[in-house]
Design a protein around this motif. Structure first.
Motif, mmCIF file in Angstrom:
data_model
loop_
_atom_site.group_PDB
_atom_site.id
_atom_site.type_symbol
_atom_site.label_atom_id
_atom_site.label_comp_id
_atom_site.label_asym_id
_atom_site.label_seq_id
_atom_site.Cartn_x
_atom_site.Cartn_y
_atom_site.Cartn_z
ATOM 1 N N VAL A 58 -1.371 4.869 16.877
ATOM 2 C CA VAL A 58 -0.510 5.360 15.808
ATOM 3 C C VAL A 58 -1.313 5.405 14.528
ATOM 4 O O VAL A 58 -1.971 4.428 14.160
ATOM 5 N N GLY A 59 -1.275 6.545 13.850
ATOM 6 C CA GLY A 59 -1.966 6.709 12.581
ATOM 7 C C GLY A 59 -0.999 6.534 11.423
ATOM 8 O O GLY A 59 0.116 7.063 11.459
ATOM 9 N N LEU A 60 -1.427 5.772 10.417
ATOM 10 C CA LEU A 60 -0.658 5.656 9.183
ATOM 11 C C LEU A 60 -1.158 6.752 8.250
ATOM 12 O O LEU A 60 -2.340 6.786 7.894
ATOM 13 N N GLN A 61 -0.245 7.643 7.881
ATOM 14 C CA GLN A 61 -0.592 8.711 6.952
ATOM 15 C C GLN A 61 0.067 8.427 5.609
ATOM 16 O O GLN A 61 1.204 7.957 5.562
ATOM 17 N N ILE A 62 -0.678 8.715 4.546
ATOM 18 C CA ILE A 62 -0.103 8.592 3.205
ATOM 19 C C ILE A 62 -0.264 9.914 2.470
ATOM 20 O O ILE A 62 -1.112 10.741 2.813
ATOM 21 N N SER A 63 0.562 10.075 1.466
ATOM 22 C CA SER A 63 0.484 11.220 0.564
ATOM 23 C C SER A 63 0.766 10.690 -0.837
ATOM 24 O O SER A 63 1.616 9.810 -1.009
ATOM 25 N N ALA A 64 0.046 11.193 -1.813
ATOM 26 C CA ALA A 64 0.272 10.800 -3.199
ATOM 27 C C ALA A 64 -0.338 11.853 -4.113
ATOM 28 O O ALA A 64 -1.223 12.601 -3.710
ATOM 29 N N SER A 112 -5.114 14.852 -2.515
ATOM 30 C CA SER A 112 -3.945 14.685 -3.375
ATOM 31 C C SER A 112 -2.834 15.670 -3.024
ATOM 32 O O SER A 112 -3.062 16.873 -2.919
ATOM 33 N N GLY A 113 -1.642 15.119 -2.805
ATOM 34 C CA GLY A 113 -0.480 15.943 -2.495
ATOM 35 C C GLY A 113 -0.306 16.276 -1.029
ATOM 36 O O GLY A 113 0.679 16.896 -0.651
ATOM 37 N N LYS A 114 -1.268 15.880 -0.180
ATOM 38 C CA LYS A 114 -1.198 16.172 1.261
ATOM 39 C C LYS A 114 -1.187 14.860 2.041
ATOM 40 O O LYS A 114 -1.701 13.849 1.572
ATOM 41 N N TYR A 115 -0.632 14.900 3.249
ATOM 42 C CA TYR A 115 -0.684 13.718 4.117
ATOM 43 C C TYR A 115 -2.053 13.622 4.773
ATOM 44 O O TYR A 115 -2.622 14.629 5.194
ATOM 45 N N ALA A 141 3.980 8.301 -0.640
ATOM 46 C CA ALA A 141 4.840 8.392 0.546
ATOM 47 C C ALA A 141 3.991 8.093 1.778
ATOM 48 O O ALA A 141 2.763 8.233 1.752
ATOM 49 N N SER A 142 4.647 7.683 2.849
ATOM 50 C CA SER A 142 3.915 7.396 4.087
ATOM 51 C C SER A 142 4.731 7.810 5.293
ATOM 52 O O SER A 142 5.956 7.959 5.223
ATOM 53 N N LYS A 143 4.024 8.020 6.406
ATOM 54 C CA LYS A 143 4.657 8.308 7.684
ATOM 55 C C LYS A 143 3.687 7.930 8.801
ATOM 56 O O LYS A 143 2.502 7.682 8.543
ATOM 57 N N PHE A 144 4.202 7.882 10.014
ATOM 58 C CA PHE A 144 3.381 7.532 11.172
ATOM 59 C C PHE A 144 3.304 8.732 12.104
ATOM 60 O O PHE A 144 4.275 9.463 12.250
#
Length: 162
Positions: free
Chosen positions: A4-10, A91-94, A154-157
């Motif tokens: 599982v990958g932890l993705q972030i966006s900011a 920046s701005g992308k997951y 923000a984050s998602k898996f």
């Protein structure tokens, strides 16, 4: 075993990199893959720490728990060398910043909290132990004499193929 990958966006303002480190505690809420039981409490997983709970793995795990509902033994490990920085170009992308080997348990919610490292753009200041628990962070770069910030965190898996 599921990866599982932890993705972030900011949105990054005058920041070159936002990153964690091997002593950074990732705080997750987890779900048992066997019975579907979700935890209400936060569990921390740190790459540099190992727990010896299971005789099947002499090296131990970064995280180990027994499901309260079904009794299944579950574990998670940070996959070595998968921890990468989030950069100004992202920046701005997951983007996937770290990958976990999940055995019987999967993360469903991430709490960023403190411990992040920020490097400002144009050889600016470096900030240690940045707290993203409010999903926004603002500071002043003395070297470049401008404001810097992390906004709309923000984050998602995502499930990854091996």
């Amino acid at each position: 075993m599921v990866r599982v990958g932890l993705q972030i966006s900011a949105t990054l303002e005058n920041i070159q990199t936002l990153k964690t480190h091997e002593d950074y505690p990732y705080f997750f809420k987890l779900t048992c893959s066997n019975c579907g039981e979700s935890s209400n409490k936060w569990h921390d997983i740190t790459e540099s720490e190992r727990v010896q709970q299971d005789t099947r793995n002499a090296d131990g795990f970064n995280f180990y728990m027994k499901c309260k509902m079904c009794g299944r033994e579950n574990s998670m490990d940070v996959v070595e060398k998968t921890n990468v920085p989030y950069t100004a170009d992202d920046s701005g992308k997951y983007k996937t910043i770290v990958v976990f080997d999940c055995r019987g348990v999967e993360p469903v919610e991430f709490s960023p909290r403190s411990g992040w490292k920020v490097e400002c753009a144009e050889n600016g200041q470096k900030f240690e132990d940045v707290d993203l628990s409010e999903d926004d962070w603002v500071e002043y770069d003395q070297k470049n004499k401008n404001s810097v910030g992390v906004y709309e965190f923000a984050s998602k898996f995502i499930k990854l193929k091996k």
